[in-house]
Enzyme design. Structure first.
Site, short mmCIF file in Angstrom:
data_model
loop_
_atom_site.label_atom_id
_atom_site.label_comp_id
_atom_site.label_asym_id
_atom_site.label_seq_id
_atom_site.Cartn_x
_atom_site.Cartn_y
_atom_site.Cartn_z
N TYR A 1 42.35 43.20 32.62
CA TYR A 1 43.09 41.85 32.67
C TYR A 1 42.52 41.30 31.36
CZ TYR A 1 43.67 36.88 33.40
OH TYR A 1 44.00 35.31 33.21
N LYS B 1 46.03 33.79 42.64
CA LYS B 1 47.26 34.66 42.84
C LYS B 1 47.60 34.89 44.08
CE LYS B 1 46.17 34.88 38.45
NZ LYS B 1 45.60 35.84 38.07
C1 LIG Z 1 44.53 36.04 36.93
C2 LIG Z 1 43.47 37.13 36.97
C3 LIG Z 1 42.29 37.00 36.53
C4 LIG Z 1 41.73 35.64 36.46
O1 LIG Z 1 41.76 34.63 37.09
P1 LIG Z 1 41.87 33.02 37.13
O2 LIG Z 1 42.12 32.57 38.50
O3 LIG Z 1 43.00 32.93 36.20
O4 LIG Z 1 40.57 32.64 36.26
C5 LIG Z 1 41.29 38.10 36.82
N1 LIG Z 1 42.01 39.34 37.25
C6 LIG Z 1 43.25 39.46 37.44
C7 LIG Z 1 43.85 40.90 37.54
C8 LIG Z 1 44.24 38.55 37.31
O5 LIG Z 1 45.42 38.90 37.43
#
Ligand SMILES: *Cc1c(COP(=O)(O)O)cnc(C)c1O
Length: 366
Positions: A94, A190
């Site tokens: 990521y 997410k």
């Molecule tokens: C979005 C995401 C992150 C980071 O998370 P945030 O809540 O945006 O700080 C880390 N890993 C993956 C796979 C992501 O999709």
């Protein structure tokens, strides 16, 4: 308890004498001294304790720590390592976390980015001072699959902790702690949040060992903790999370098949498809393939942008895991140095009606 029951009941810690069915939001930053663990809200808060309880149970771990973002969760792991440590991370990690390792921890940690679809690549890069192996499977945006068991077996020989970013798979479809990982990381922004309205992160540990106590220290002293309101919102979202995941997956499987058979699509990346490079390993470690997929259109960046522009029900936006379908041309988001193909479209399949989604995608591609 099975996952649907955990999701509904493990996030409630009622202390109120009126015994409400839903845990209230405790905004107080301070608590009268008595024999309880809650004293000051940076260190602990009733809503955060409830959230951490449900997160730990969802991932089959001993304890969870909640953070103000996914990146804050990841950063806490990096901060918990002794300075000068060597880290092995995936070459398609990521990008926000990669950015942390490369730029923020420059001079503090050394990193090798390796192709984790080949576990022997991990073995080759282990050094005397390797203190962390970071895993992300399925990966972003190519949905590459790494063999969690095989990589954890390599790590175990040298006693190196493996932390697995489980944001894409979610505990509904994959439990890395059961496959040998030490810690699971989530961007709860997410799927766990699921409505594109909460920023959050979490770590769940298999054992409350020395690394975990360092991480707790970073969490409570560093203070990158979620607010009581965010904890409440997330605990509420988690109640429907297992059912949402089933819907995301059902829609994603059908859209992947539709795209695969479309004349204007060159390739589809979805681990549930038999011809996906990592399908067999995915089938051995996941109970479902999730709601994320990517595809290459037959054409250039301009054609991909045109397809996205014609869609009615998919929002052209970054992020993922919400009830609404989100779509983006990933290379445009990742910037000029990206290795992601210019004609790659990433899709977070939402919970809209499947026929509506397919019809809309069909008209946009034609
Ligand atoms: C979005 C995401 C992150 C980071 O998370 P945030 O809540 O945006 O700080 C880390 N890993 C993956 C796979 C992501 O999709």
């Amino acid at each position: 308890m099975k996952i649907e029951t955990i999701a509904i009941h493990a996030g409630t810690k009622i202390t109120d004498t009126h015994r409400p069915a839903v845990q209230p939001i405790t905004l107080s930053t301070t608590f009268e001294h008595h024999n309880d663990s809650v004293i000051y809200t940076r260190a602990a808060n009733p809503n955060r304790l409830a959230l951490e309880n449900v997160l730990a149970k969802l991932e089959h771990g001993q304890e969870a720590a909640a953070f103000s973002s996914g990146n804050a969760a990841g950063m806490s792991v990096f901060q918990a390592l002794p300075s000068g440590s060597h880290v092995i991370a995936p070459d398609d990690m990521y990008h926000g976390l990669r950015h942390l390792l490369v730029d923020v921890f420059k001079g503090v940690l050394s990193v090798d980015f390796v192709d984790m679809t080949h576990p022997e690549q991990v073995e080759k890069h282990v050094k005397e001072n390797t203190k962390l192996i970071w895993l992300e499977t399925p990966s972003n945006p190519l949905l590459k699959i790494s063999d969690i068991r095989a990589i954890c077996d390599i790590a175990k020989i040298k006693d190196i902790p493996v932390v697995c970013d489980n944001t894409f798979a979610t505990p509904v479809f994959q439990n890395p702690l059961d496959l040998g990982a030490s810690i699971v990381m989530h961007s709860t922004t997410k799927y766990l949040g699921g409505h594109s309205d909460i920023l959050g992160g979490a770590l769940v540990t298999k054992h409350t060992d020395e690394l975990w106590s360092r991480i707790r220290l970073v969490q409570t002293s560093g203070g990158a903790v979620p607010s009581p309101f965010d904890c409440y919102m997330l605990t509420r979202s988690i109640k429907t999370f297992p059912y949402r995941m089933k819907g995301h997956e059902r829609n994603a499987v059908e859209i992947a098949r539709f795209l695969q058979n479309h004349k204007n699509v060159e390739k589809v990346y979805y681990p549930g498809l038999k011809d996906h490079q990592g399908h067999e390993i995915a089938a051995s470690q996941m109970s479902g393939y999730g709601g994320m997929l990517s595809f290459l259109v037959k054409g250039d960046a301009a054609y991909a942008d045109q397809v996205i522009g014609k869609l009615k029900y998919y929002t052209n936006a970054t992020s993922l895991g919400g009830v609404e379908s989100l779509i983006e041309r990933r290379a445009a988001v990742e910037g000029p140095n990206t290795k992601t193909p210019q004609n790659l479209i990433r899709l977070s399949v939402g919970l809209e009606n499947l026929e509506d989604l397919i019809e809309d995608m069909g008209q946009a591609l034609s």
